[in-house]
Design an enzyme around this catalytic site. Structure first.
Site, PDB file in Angstrom:
ATOM      1  N   GLY A  40       0.830  -1.200   0.000  1.00 15.27           N
ATOM      2  CA  GLY A  40       0.000   0.000   0.000  1.00 15.27           C
ATOM      3  C   GLY A  40       0.862   1.248   0.000  1.00 15.27           C
ATOM      4  O   GLY A  40       1.886   1.307   0.678  1.00 15.27           O
ATOM      5  N   GLY A  45       1.047   3.894   4.035  1.00 16.43           N
ATOM      6  CA  GLY A  45       2.054   3.066   3.381  1.00 16.43           C
ATOM      7  C   GLY A  45       3.226   3.856   2.845  1.00 16.43           C
ATOM      8  O   GLY A  45       4.391   3.467   3.012  1.00 16.43           O
ATOM      9  N   HIS A 266     -20.939   8.691   5.859  1.00 15.06           N
ATOM     10  CA  HIS A 266     -20.628  10.114   5.764  1.00 15.06           C
ATOM     11  C   HIS A 266     -21.887  10.872   5.374  1.00 15.06           C
ATOM     12  O   HIS A 266     -22.568  10.502   4.423  1.00 15.06           O
ATOM     13  CB  HIS A 266     -19.527  10.345   4.726  1.00 15.06           C
ATOM     14  CG  HIS A 266     -18.847  11.668   4.863  1.00 15.06           C
ATOM     15  ND1 HIS A 266     -19.488  12.864   4.631  1.00 15.06           N
ATOM     16  CD2 HIS A 266     -17.576  11.994   5.219  1.00 15.06           C
ATOM     17  CE1 HIS A 266     -18.657  13.858   4.831  1.00 15.06           C
ATOM     18  NE2 HIS A 266     -17.483  13.359   5.185  1.00 15.06           N
ATOM     19  N   ARG A 330     -20.333  12.608  12.410  1.00 16.59           N
ATOM     20  CA  ARG A 330     -20.898  12.082  11.169  1.00 16.59           C
ATOM     21  C   ARG A 330     -22.038  11.104  11.405  1.00 16.59           C
ATOM     22  O   ARG A 330     -23.022  11.103  10.672  1.00 16.59           O
ATOM     23  CB  ARG A 330     -19.784  11.413  10.356  1.00 16.59           C
ATOM     24  CG  ARG A 330     -18.782  12.403   9.833  1.00 16.59           C
ATOM     25  CD  ARG A 330     -17.596  11.749   9.178  1.00 16.59           C
ATOM     26  NE  ARG A 330     -16.723  12.755   8.600  1.00 16.59           N
ATOM     27  CZ  ARG A 330     -15.575  12.485   7.980  1.00 16.59           C
ATOM     28  NH1 ARG A 330     -15.163  11.233   7.871  1.00 16.59           N
ATOM     29  NH2 ARG A 330     -14.842  13.450   7.475  1.00 16.59           N
ATOM     30  N   HIS A 401     -18.501   5.425   3.826  1.00 17.34           N
ATOM     31  CA  HIS A 401     -17.283   6.207   3.627  1.00 17.34           C
ATOM     32  C   HIS A 401     -16.052   5.490   4.177  1.00 17.34           C
ATOM     33  O   HIS A 401     -15.291   4.878   3.446  1.00 17.34           O
ATOM     34  CB  HIS A 401     -17.472   7.575   4.280  1.00 17.34           C
ATOM     35  CG  HIS A 401     -16.295   8.486   4.177  1.00 17.34           C
ATOM     36  ND1 HIS A 401     -15.696   8.791   2.971  1.00 17.34           N
ATOM     37  CD2 HIS A 401     -15.603   9.162   5.117  1.00 17.34           C
ATOM     38  CE1 HIS A 401     -14.682   9.618   3.181  1.00 17.34           C
ATOM     39  NE2 HIS A 401     -14.588   9.851   4.476  1.00 17.34           N
ATOM     40  N   LEU A 441      -6.464  11.139   7.950  1.00 17.79           N
ATOM     41  CA  LEU A 441      -5.139  11.546   7.498  1.00 17.79           C
ATOM     42  C   LEU A 441      -4.177  11.595   8.680  1.00 17.79           C
ATOM     43  O   LEU A 441      -2.999  11.230   8.557  1.00 17.79           O
ATOM     44  CB  LEU A 441      -5.220  12.910   6.821  1.00 17.79           C
ATOM     45  CG  LEU A 441      -6.245  13.059   5.686  1.00 17.79           C
ATOM     46  CD1 LEU A 441      -6.171  14.444   5.066  1.00 17.79           C
ATOM     47  CD2 LEU A 441      -6.014  11.994   4.625  1.00 17.79           C
TER      48      LEU A 441
END
Length: 637
Positions: A40, A45, A266, A330, A401, A441
Site C-alpha cells: 500500500g 504506506g 458520511h 458524522r 465512507h 489523514l
C-alpha cells in the site's frame, strides 16, 4: 487466545515517550540486513516506506496502481486534525484525545488514541517542512477550521485538496528513497496471500496486474497499509479499486479481524442518481462550517428551495443539537438525515436528500471568501450535478465512507500474527465506533512517520528470523493456492456479471447493515450473502485468462472476498446487540432516538478468528479499560 494490547502502564501522557525509550533498537549497520515489505502506498504506506527506507532498512513497496500518487488518500478533501491550539480557543492534546474517544462512543483503546493526539502536532511540522501548502491567514500563519464532533478549530487544510497535498508530500519522501536505493517500488501488484512460516509473517504472494505473473517476495516482516473495506457495500465514496482482499487474505492466514461492523456513514455525499453509478462522490465535511442543513417543515413539499421561506424550513441539526449544530459527528448527522427523509421531508426527485445551503454564508462573508475556502469543492459539485451551489443549495445524503474496523493490532501496531504490522485504515485501533472528520489523514501519517519506525525495530531486534527463500514450502503452498483460486474463477464460465454480484452484495449490506440495523435484518443479510456466494461460484462470468492484463479477473477475486467478508461484517453487527457510533441497532436507542450503548456487556474489542468459509468464526475479546475517561451517554445538545 489472550489478546494483549501491550499498552504501557503509567500516566497516560507518559506512555509513548517511555515506550520509545524501552523498545529494543536495531543499530544502523544491522538495519541494512533486514528486508521489509510494505503493501500500500497511501498516506500510511508511503510514509512508512519512506521512513523505514530513510532509517536504512531494505524496503519493498507494493502498489496496486501504476503510481503511488493514485492511492485513495488523494481523495480526502477537508483537512487533518492537530492539537496546536493556534486559535487559542481551548484546544489541547487531552481535548483532542477526549473528543476522539467520545466521538468513537467509547469503543477505542485509550493508550492508542492519546498517542495519536500527541503525534498530531508533529505531523503538521513534518508536512510543513515537506512543503505541503496548507491554507494560511493573511499574516502568514497556518489557518484552521472546525470539523464535526469538536467545539474548537483544529483542522489544517489545503482548500478541498488536503489529502492530495499530503500524499504528494509522502510520495516525494518515498521516491527520494527509491532514488537512493533503500526502497524498491513494485507498481501494479496486488497482494493475494500472506506467507506465514513458523507462525511469523515472512512474505507475500502477489499478482503482477500487467503480465499476470504470480510473484513471491520474502521479507523479515510485513506491513499492510491497504485501506478500508467500504467498497463491500458497492456504492461508497471509495475508489472502485479499493478492496478488502489483502486484509482478508491475512485474516484467513490467522490474523484476527476486529470490529468489522464499525463502518462509517458520511452525511455529506452527492445522492444516488441511478443504477449507472459505480461509486459516490464525497462533499467534504468542512462544508458544514458555513453550510446550513435543512429540509422543508411540511411533508411532500416539492417547491424549489428559493420558494420556501425561512419560517417553513427545518434546520433540524441546529434545532436538535444547539451546542454543536451542523458540526455534530458524522454518525449523528447521517442518522438525522435519514430520519427526516423517512418522515417524507426529503428533497429532490427521490426524496432521499437534504439541503446544504450557503446562502447565509455568502451574504455574510461574500462570494470571494467562500470561493477561497471551498472553490474546488463547489466546482466539483457543479460539474457532477450541473447545479451551481453559489446560487442554489447543494443536495446531500449519507453514504458509506470510512471503516473503523480492521485487523486487530496491539500498541505496537502488530497483529496477533508476529511480524504482521497493520497501519492506517486497515487496522482497527484509533477510532472506535465512529471516526471524527479530519482524523483519517492524522492516523495514517502518525502510524507511518512516527509509530512504525520505532515499533517494527522492537520486533526485529527480538525475533528469531532464520533465512528463508521463495523456494520454501510455505511459499510453494501459497502460490499453488493463489493459482488454484484464479483457475477456479476462470473455470466457472457462468452468465451473471461480476458487477451484478457486487451490486447485490452491496444492497444486502446497505439495506440491513447500513445506517440502521435490526436482528431480523442482519439475519436476512447473512442468508442473502450466503446464497449469493453459492451462486457466484456457480454462475459468475469471468472472461479471459491469467496471462495478461485482466481487470475482470482482478475484480472477480475482490468480489469473492467481499462475499466472504460481508458475512463476518453482518455476524459482528448481529452479535453486538447495542448501539454505538455508526453501529445503530434499532432495538437499542434512547427515547429521543440516540444510540444507546451497553457498557456492561460490550465494552470490548470484538476480534474474530477465521473458522473457514461458511463456518462460524471464533470470537476473542480485548476488554477496554477506562483509566482516564468515564464512559457516558454521548450528547451533542
Amino acid at each position: 487466545m489472550t489478546l494483549d494490547s501491550k499498552a504501557p502502564s503509567g500516566a497516560l501522557a507518559d506512555k509513548w515517550d517511555r515506550h520509545k525509550f524501552e523498545v529494543r533498537l536495531v543499530n544502523p549497520a544491522n538495519k541494512r540486513k533486514f528486508t521489509l515489505i510494505v503493501v500500500g502506498t497511501g498516506l500510511a504506506g508511503a510514509s512508512a516506506a519512506a521512513s523505514l527506507g530513510e532509517l536504512g532498512y531494505n524496503v519493498l513497496s507494493f502498489c496496486v496502481h501504476d503510481s503511488p500518487r493514485r492511492a485513495h488518500s488523494i481523495a480526502a478533501q477537508g483537512g487533518i486534525n492537530a492539537a496546536k491550539n493556534y486559535k487559542n480557543d481551548g484546544d489541547s492534546i487531552y481535548r483532542l484525545f477526549y473528543d476522539t474517544i467520545k466521538g468513537g462512543d467509547y469503543r477505542a483503546r485509550e493508550a492508542n488514541v492519546y498517542r495519536l493526539a500527541q503525534l498530531s502536532v508533529d505531523i503538521i511540522d513534518q508536512c510543513v517542512a515537506q512543503g505541503v501548502p496548507f491554507a494560511r491567514e493573511y499574516g502568514g500563519l497556518l489557518d484552521n477550521r472546525s470539523f464535526g464532533g469538536a467545539q474548537v478549530s483544529r483542522t489544517f487544510y489545503a482548500r478541498g485538496q488536503t489529502g492530495q497535498q499530503l500524499l504528494l508530500g509522502a510520495y516525494q519522501a518515498l521516491m527520494r528513497q527509491v532514488h537512493d536505493g533503500t526502497v524498491t517500488l513494485f507498481p501494479r501488484r496486488e497482494m493475494l496471500d500472506l506467507v506465514v512460516i513458523d507462525g511469523k509473517a515472512r512474505g507475500i504472494v502477489c499478482r503482477n496486474l500487467t503480465t499476470g505473473e504470480i510473484e513471491r517476495h520474502v521479507s523479515h516482516a510485513v506491513v499492510l497499509a491497504t485501506g478500508g473495506y467500504g467498497t463491500a457495500y458497492y456504492l461508497s465514496t471509495n475508489a472502485v479499486n479499493s478492496n478488502v482482499t489483502a486484509a482478508w487474505r491475512a485474516h484467513k492466514r490467522g490474523a484476527l479481524f476486529a470490529n468489522p461492523c464499525f463502518t462509517q456513514i458520511h452525511p455529506t455525499c452527492i445522492p444516488v442518481s441511478g443504477d449507472h453509478q459505480s461509486k459516490l462522490t464525497l462533499m467534504s465535511e468542512s462544508l458544514r462550517n458555513d453550510g446550513r442543513v435543512w429540509v422543508p417543515k411540511a411533508k411532500g413539499d416539492r417547491r424549489l428551495p428559493s420558494q420556501i421561506p425561512d419560517t417553513e424550513r427545518d434546520y433540524y441539526l441546529e434545532r436538535r443539537y444547539p451546542s454543536f449544530g451542523n458540526l455534530v459527528p458524522r454518525d449523528v448527522a447521517s442518522r438525522n438525515a435519514k430520519g427526516v427523509c423517512d418522515e417524507g421531508r426529503g428533497v429532490g426527485d427521490t426524496g432521499l436528500s437534504v439541503y446544504l445551503d450557503f446562502a447565509d454564508a455568502i451574504k455574510r462573508l461574500g462570494v470571494d471568501t467562500i470561493k477561497a475556502r471551498y472553490g474546488n469543492l463547489f466546482d466539483m459539485y457543479h460539474r457532477i450535478t450541473d447545479d451551481d451551489p453559489y446560487k442554489v443549495p447543494m443536495r446531500i445524503y449519507p453514504a458509506i465512507h470510512y471503516t473503523m474496523g480492521g485487523l486487530w493490532v496491539d500498541y505496537n501496531l502488530m497483529s496477533n500474527l508476529p511480524g504482521l504490522h497493520v497501519l492506517g485504515e486497515a487496522n482497527f485501533s484509533d477510532h472506535g465506533a465512529n471516526r471524527l472528520g479530519a482524523s483519517a489523514l492524522m492516523q495514517g501519517l502518525a502510524d507511518g512517520y512516527f509509530v512504525i519506525p520505532y515499533t517494527i525495530g522492537h520486533y526485529l531486534a527480538g525475533a528469531s528470523l532464520p533465512a528463508v527463500t521463495i523456494e520454501h514450502e510455505a511459499f510453494k503452498e501459497s502460490t499453488a493456492a493463489v493459482k488454484s483460486r484464479l483457475d477456479t474463477l476462470l473455470a466457472v464460465k457462468g452468465k451473471r456479471t461480476i458487477r451484478d454480484f457486487h451490486r447485490a452484495t452491496g444492497a444486502a449490506l446497505w439495506d440491513y447493515a447500513g445506517m440502521s440495523r435490526t436482528e431480523a435484518g442482519l439475519k436476512t443479510a447473512i442468508e442473502r450473502i450466503r446464497t449469493l456466494r453459492d451462486e457466484f461460484w456457480q454462475d459468475v462470468s469471468v472472461p479471459g485468462d491469467q496471462t495478461y492484463v485482466n481487470q475482470a479477473l482482478d475484480y472477480a477475486g475482490r468480489v469473492a472476498d467481499y462475499l466472504e467478508f460481508g458475512e463476518l461484517l453482518a455476524l459482528d453487527a448481529l452479535h453486538r446487540s447495542e448501539s454505538c457510533g455508526g453501529h445503530f441497532r434499532e432495538e437499542s436507542q434512547t427515547p429521543d432516538g440516540e444510540a444507546l450503548r451497553d457498557d456492561e456487556h460490550f465494552s470490548y474489542v470484538a476480534a474474530w478468528e477465521f473458522g473457514g468459509v461458511g463456518q462460524p468464526p471464533t470470537l476473542h475479546q480485548e476488554p477496554l479499560v477506562w483509566e482516564n475517561v468515564r464512559p457516558s451517554q454521548r450528547s451533542y445538545k
